[in-house]
Write an enzyme that holds these catalytic residues in place. Structure first.
Site, short mmCIF file in Angstrom:
data_model
loop_
_atom_site.label_atom_id
_atom_site.label_comp_id
_atom_site.label_asym_id
_atom_site.label_seq_id
_atom_site.Cartn_x
_atom_site.Cartn_y
_atom_site.Cartn_z
CB SER A 196 -0.93 0.00 1.22
OG SER A 196 -0.19 -0.01 2.41
CD GLN B 298 -1.92 -3.88 4.79
OE1 GLN B 298 -2.10 -4.93 5.37
NE2 GLN B 298 -2.42 -3.62 3.59
CD GLU B 299 2.14 1.43 4.11
OE1 GLU B 299 2.29 1.20 2.90
OE2 GLU B 299 1.40 2.32 4.54
CB SER B 300 7.33 -2.82 2.95
OG SER B 300 7.78 -2.95 4.30
CE1 TYR C 117 -1.67 0.92 4.93
CE2 TYR C 117 -2.78 2.33 6.52
CZ TYR C 117 -1.62 1.83 5.97
OH TYR C 117 -0.41 2.20 6.48
#
Length: 809
Positions: free
Chosen positions: A33, A683-685, A790
């Protein structure tokens, strides 16, 4: 036991050098995201926690003991602080009385660190010194490879070529393809296309991952075309077709091969390939290109194939002509032809012809599965033509006149949705109610009941909301059922019926374990606020005991009979060419290529639980965190259990706390919950330091370039450039600062701050002004689907982190 070491393979390898040994004989191996650009920059409040401008690079103490300095250098290398790593490595080398093994490791590390920082001249000097000082060391071939990369960076093409050939001579048969590719690049830069093409061809003939191999073969084919050797180019295209599976890609390669043959004068061969494309891949753009060439050459393509190609490529007028020609030629109008014809008429704006054509399907094929589809297409045509009342009427007629047609569920949903767009809430709710009663448990009914119940709730019509949510709770499934029970419980609570509310929350918690709505219900049952941190966090465990427990579970769950420890790589994995190539690429700092090899390896063994477990640990120890997490997820999914029900040792592989040394100090500085940051990074990476999203967000915490530049200005970060956010020590500092800054804009509400982190702080504040501070109402108010998902996903992940790392007093 297997020690948990959170360092990249290059550092493992350097440690081996420091110990006086070599790994030469041992093989070494999103829905990312995005954080949006700020929509509120100047004039905003600064974080409530004071911040001291950082010194980005640690200045090593010249007299630091060599073993400590080497360890600090390795840590700096892992965190992306290459300048500091160079300084520490140099400090070891500058101490003449230090252990020779430490000096060897430092000398090699100095070259790698300088190379990764882009200090190519320093890297070349350091590696030259290493080669000169330790000429008999087993890792000298790798030093040549690294120096070759340094020379490429300096534009010293001939020197680079020489070093790569030296590597190939001393360490052949491992990563030949990657070395030859670099040689080809260098020759091309020298303006020597023949030598470049030869090297590229050698690269294509050697082994590597399929994805990179086919891309390389395309380059080789282009080179042969430029060299006037079309048959060799076609051979490369055919080699690609022998391996490639994706239909559009295969069609594009076949089209390039056909064009090459035609340009070389092999007209019949080229057109034969074009004919194969239109027959085998009619839904691709390459088929459209091939069809036009065949028509220009006055070669025959059957009418139906032409119609399919035109339709698939949105050339609707030609599709109409071909479809009508087909019906005239054959005297028949199959249902698939009529559906394409009606959709094509609609696309060119001829709504009446479209409706008439769909009516032909309804009249001529009353028992065909496409009967209901044609009815829906009529409604869609009326809607797209601006006749919303007519579309609603047509949609409602299908389930009324033909209640047994399954498409009636979709028709009712579309009618209810269109009523809602017209502000006719009462008819929308009535339609969704009918949908739920006539088609209980279908996807359309579940979605419709949820939409209608939410509309009623938001309008303050709690009685109707209770009815629809209760209906959904009794007929729905998964997250929709959990959401329905949650809302029923909240409605009971509003009405002062606490016992019934508790029963509904319990049902919600059980409906979709691990899902957002079930977790919300569990938190309400336990009186726990959203994102409430545990009393304390624990990051140290009895690894030996938990490893033993995990392996016992694996034996029982997957009927594994192997004796002894399970975690060491099997002989099959150790000898797998992908692992051998990947480990060699890691040792020469070719990390992207290495990760490609290792991803292929992970995918190949995804149905083997023991191998997947071994790879999850192996990748973790090498710092390949995304691959380790993916392997752990596959293992837990294969076991058919939720993460909290897996052994803690394995669950923590799926939900790890990597980069603790960066995250925890930053959280202390900004008064943040570290578990929230770990959940956000995951979540991001997936803890992938070089991750990049579709929105160009970068690094562990996915900082967008404009946002990164603004943060750098706020922190007075010296000599900032955009690439700095790929460095973990920079990215974590920036990401935690930014989250703290947003928190201070939104009353310290973590879920609103997360929405701001993903969807923009201005948007997050606007949604808050509409919904108020209630989490569930806020989530429903979020205007972006991605941002709503998200926040829910991080809520889910935070719950797992709290279970794994939280403790009571």
């Amino acid at each position: 036991m297997k020690p948990q070491r959170l360092i990249p393979v290059a550092l493992v390898w350097l440690a081996a050098l420091a110990a006086g040994c070599t790994l030469a004989s041992e093989p070494e191996p999103i829905i990312v995201s995005a954080t949006p650009a700020l929509d509120q920059l100047p004039g905003q409040a600064t974080p409530s926690v004071p911040y001291v401008t950082p010194t980005p690079h640690i200045v090593p103490t010249p007299t630091l003991p060599p073993d400590i300095a080497l360890n600090d250098a390795q840590s700096a290398l892992r965190y992306g602080d290459y300048v500091t790593a160079v300084q520490y490595f140099q400090s070891v080398i500058d101490q003449p009385d230090s252990d020779p093994a430490l000096r060897v490791a430092a000398a090699y590390g100095l070259g790698e660190a300088a190379l990764r920082e882009g200090l190519y001249d320093q890297a070349a000097v350091a590696l030259t010194e290493y080669i000169k000082t330790y000429p008999d060391h087993l890792d000298i071939p790798r030093a040549y490879f690294l120096r070759g990369d340094a020379y490429l960076g300096l534009g010293e093409w001939q020197l680079a070529i020489s070093d790569f050939y030296t590597y190939l001579e001393r360490r052949p048969g491992i990563i030949d393809s990657y070395a030859y590719e670099r040689i080809g690049d260098a020759y091309l830069a020298l303006g020597q296309p023949e030598q470049s093409l030869t090297a590229y061809a050698q690269a294509a003939d050697a082994s590597r991952t399929l994805e990179s191999l086919v891309a390389l073969r395309e380059r080789v084919a282009a080179g042969y075309i430029n060299a006037g050797e079309p048959q060799k180019a076609v051979a490369q295209y055919d080699a690609i077709l022998a391996d490639a599976k994706n239909a559009p890609y295969r069609a594009s390669i076949a089209y390039q091969a056909a064009g090459t043959l035609i340009a070389a004068g092999d007209i019949s061969g080229g057109y034969a390939r074009l004919q194969t494309i239109v027959n085998d891949y009619p839904d691709t753009y390459s088929a459209y290109q091939a069809l036009n060439l065949l028509i220009q050459a006055e070669l025959q393509v059957d009418t139906y194939t032409r119609a399919r190609i035109y339709y698939a490529n949105e050339d609707y007028q030609n599709a109409i002509n071909a479809l009508n020609a087909y019906t005239s030629e054959t005297g028949t109008a199959p249902v698939e032809v009529l559906l394409m014809l009606g959709q094509s008429y609609r696309a060119v704006g001829n709504s009446q012809a479209a409706i008439t054509t769909f009516q032909t399907v309804i009249d001529s094929y009353p028992t065909d599965p496409a009967y209901g589809e044609a009815w829906l297409e009529q409604g869609r045509t009326l809607f797209l033509g601006g006749d919303v009342p007519g579309a609603i009427e047509r949609y409602l007629a299908l389930p009324t006149e033909h209640p047994d047609v399954p498409e009636g569920a979709e028709a009712l949903w579309r009618a209810g949705y269109l009523y809602s767009t017209q502000g006719d809430t009462e008819n929308a709710l009535a339609t969704f109610d009918i949908l739920g009663q006539r088609f209980p448990g279908t996807d359309w009914a579940v979605e419709g009941l949820f939409m209608g119940a939410t509309m009623a709730y938001n309008a303050g019509n709690y009685g109707r909301a209770m009815q629809l949510f209760s209906q959904l709770a009794s007929t729905g499934y998964g997250e929709y059922q959990a959401a329905a029970y949650l809302r029923v419980g909240q409605l009971y609570q509003l009405d002062g019926k606490d016992d019934l509310a508790r029963q509904s929350y319990q049902a919600a918690a059980a409906a979709d374990p691990g899902g957002y709505y079930s977790l919300r219900a569990a938190d309400l049952l336990n009186g726990r606020a959203p994102f409430q941190p545990p009393a304390r966090t624990v990051f140290t465990f009895d690894e030996a005991a938990q490893l033993s427990e995990a392996e016992s579970w694996l034996r029982t769950t997957f009927s594994i009979t192997q004796e002894g420890a399970l975690y060491p790589l099997s002989a099959a994995l150790e000898s797998d060419p992908r692992l051998v190539r990947g480990s060699e690429l890691m040792a020469v700092a070719a990390y992207d290529a290495a990760e490609g090899e290792f991803e292929d390896l992970r995918t190949a063994y995804k149905d083997d639980p023991l191998a997947t477990y071994q790879l999850a640990l192996y990748y973790r120890d090498l710092g390949l965190y995304r691959l380790s997490i993916s392997a752990a997820a596959t293992l837990i999914t294969s076991a058919g259990v939720d993460t909290p029900d897996a052994p803690p040792y394995i669950a923590r592989l799926r939900y790890p706390v990597y980069y603790q040394e960066l995250v925890i100090p930053a959280c202390n500085t900004y008064d943040l919950d570290p578990l929230l940051i770990f959940a956000l990074i995951r979540q991001e990476s997936l803890f992938e330091g070089y991750a990049t999203s579709y929105a160009a967000a970068q690094g562990l915490m996915q900082i967008i370039p404009d946002t990164g530049a603004w943060i750098a200005g706020q922190l007075a970060w010296p000599d900032y450039q955009n690439s700095d956010v790929y460095r973990p020590y920079v990215n974590v500092e920036f990401g935690t600062y930014y989250l703290r800054w947003i928190l201070d804009q939104v009353d310290g509400l973590p879920y609103v701050a997360l929405a701001g982190y993903n969807g923009g702080p201005g948007n997050a504040a606007q949604w808050l002004s509409i919904s108020g501070p209630d989490l569930d109402q806020y989530v429903q108010t979020i205007g972006f689907d991605e941002t709503r998902t998200y926040v829910r996903r991080i809520y889910e992940q935070y719950s797992v982190y709290r279970d794994l790392y939280g403790a009571s007093e």
